[in-house]
Design a protein around this motif. Sequence first.
Motif, PDB file in Angstrom:
ATOM      1  N   ASP A   8       4.387  25.619  24.914  1.00  0.00           N
ATOM      2  CA  ASP A   8       4.352  26.174  26.273  1.00  0.00           C
ATOM      3  C   ASP A   8       5.480  27.169  26.482  1.00  0.00           C
ATOM      4  O   ASP A   8       5.281  28.251  27.041  1.00  0.00           O
ATOM      5  N   ARG A  53       4.651  30.352  24.582  1.00  0.00           N
ATOM      6  CA  ARG A  53       3.633  31.155  25.276  1.00  0.00           C
ATOM      7  C   ARG A  53       4.232  31.901  26.461  1.00  0.00           C
ATOM      8  O   ARG A  53       3.935  33.074  26.682  1.00  0.00           O
ATOM      9  N   ARG A  54       5.094  31.222  27.226  1.00  0.00           N
ATOM     10  CA  ARG A  54       5.737  31.889  28.366  1.00  0.00           C
ATOM     11  C   ARG A  54       6.618  33.051  27.900  1.00  0.00           C
ATOM     12  O   ARG A  54       6.639  34.107  28.512  1.00  0.00           O
TER      13      ARG A  54
END
Length: 108
Positions: free
Chosen positions: A17, A20-21
Amino acid sequence: MGLFGFGKKDRVLDLTDRYRRQQEKATEIQQDAQEETAVTPFAFFGNTNTPSSESKEVVDLSTGEDRKKKLAKRLMDMTTKMEDLSNQVYHLQQRIEVLERKSGVGSY
């Protein structure tokens, strides 16, 4: 999940996560930079007389302006490559830290 049988197998560290950010933020910054260069590509040279996207005028590039354009493109390419390499180094450091934690080698 353990690496070579080390560590507890029920604990998993998931950094996808965050990755991805970071990638979304990097692409957003890159798109913003491209939009800025599309509006005023030579603002740092003091040339603010660039044609707007609405007008259909033909621009005659002299050798000086052509050189500036090539230099600006090279600088943007080098900056992009440096950012990509920096991101790769960061992700490798993160992977090494995870492996050190799992194996108990580091002082974490």
